[in-house]
Design a protein around this motif. Sequence first.
Motif, PDB file in Angstrom:
ATOM      1  N   SER A 192       3.011  -6.650   4.360  1.00 40.85           N
ATOM      2  CA  SER A 192       3.596  -5.448   4.962  1.00 40.85           C
ATOM      3  C   SER A 192       3.194  -4.190   4.194  1.00 40.85           C
ATOM      4  O   SER A 192       2.863  -3.153   4.791  1.00 40.85           O
ATOM      5  CB  SER A 192       5.125  -5.580   4.979  1.00 40.85           C
ATOM      6  OG  SER A 192       5.728  -4.420   5.491  1.00 40.85           O
ATOM      7  N   HIS A 252      -0.328  -3.410   5.066  1.00 42.86           N
ATOM      8  CA  HIS A 252      -0.411  -2.829   6.414  1.00 42.86           C
ATOM      9  C   HIS A 252      -0.120  -1.330   6.361  1.00 42.86           C
ATOM     10  O   HIS A 252      -0.767  -0.524   7.028  1.00 42.86           O
ATOM     11  CB  HIS A 252       0.612  -3.489   7.343  1.00 42.86           C
ATOM     12  CG  HIS A 252       0.251  -4.877   7.745  1.00 42.86           C
ATOM     13  ND1 HIS A 252       1.106  -5.706   8.417  1.00 42.86           N
ATOM     14  CD2 HIS A 252      -0.889  -5.593   7.559  1.00 42.86           C
ATOM     15  CE1 HIS A 252       0.525  -6.873   8.622  1.00 42.86           C
ATOM     16  NE2 HIS A 252      -0.679  -6.821   8.109  1.00 42.86           N
ATOM     17  N   GLU A 253       0.863  -0.987   5.543  1.00 42.74           N
ATOM     18  CA  GLU A 253       1.304   0.410   5.475  1.00 42.74           C
ATOM     19  C   GLU A 253       0.359   1.284   4.662  1.00 42.74           C
ATOM     20  O   GLU A 253       0.064   2.419   5.045  1.00 42.74           O
ATOM     21  CB  GLU A 253       2.712   0.471   4.879  1.00 42.74           C
ATOM     22  CG  GLU A 253       3.300   1.874   4.836  1.00 42.74           C
ATOM     23  CD  GLU A 253       4.753   1.905   4.385  1.00 42.74           C
ATOM     24  OE1 GLU A 253       5.315   3.005   4.320  1.00 42.74           O
ATOM     25  OE2 GLU A 253       5.314   0.818   4.101  1.00 42.74           O
TER      26      GLU A 253
END
Length: 280
Positions: A205, A208-209
């Motif tokens: 995550s 992804h960011e």
Amino acid sequence: MDRLLLIDGSNLLFQMFFGMPARIVNGQGKAIQGTLGFVGAMLKIIRMVEPTHMAVLFDGEHENPRCELDSAYKANRPDYSTVCEEENPFSQLPDVYKALDFLGIRYIETMDCEADDLIAGYALSFGRNEEVVIASFDSDFFQLITDKVSVLRYRGEKTMICTPEYVKEKFDIAPEQYADWKSLVGDTADNIKGAEKVGAKTAASLLHEFGTLEQVLFYAEKIAKPSVRQSILRNADRLRVNYQMIKLAGGAALPFSGQELKYRYDGRTTNEVLTGIGLR
């Protein structure tokens, strides 16, 4: 198109030595299970891949340069210089080398780096234009996967070819993010400690960011979850060291030219190889 097969020799030897159901000795009472397993598995891999070029790379017995970054690196591994011959896979390495010589396959034992670094060098060089298959269970090689470079995990009929799609499905990241991801979560096999509160899904995550580990660290104050934000900030230096240890940049000098790595399998069997080197 040419296809280069790179075998992580130490990895395959350990897999075969410890994976055989029992210690096997020949008529002269010599233990051969590691050699038998190695040659048999290698020939099966060759038949699967059908390479036009190949090499087998082994880790040498020398100081590991990554230990200069962190003395704990691989400190959890057994010291095989103190292990009895019956339990030591390296005791059968001379016969493995004889088998490779018999088959005319190029091989080398590293002198000042890890086999991973040589494999990475070949993959990054050849993989620009030609197909490359890396045979190993070392997950660090996932970072090298592209449309032209794949990782083969040999398990007989359950052998798996790992592609960009495999990495995406298993880790929810792109292969080029794997070193960043592993730096965050750590690696128990290599005794690398990641950041607390950062598991596989959280690491994916974050990437992804933010895209990369360095960007995660640069924008750490913007991480929404307080416990994760604090862990990243607290472990920033360690995570950068992790990345240096895990990243395979391929800077080591390559021992063989492409011409020297040309190989054509002539159909010889495991039994013929063992007979040819005097083990049968």
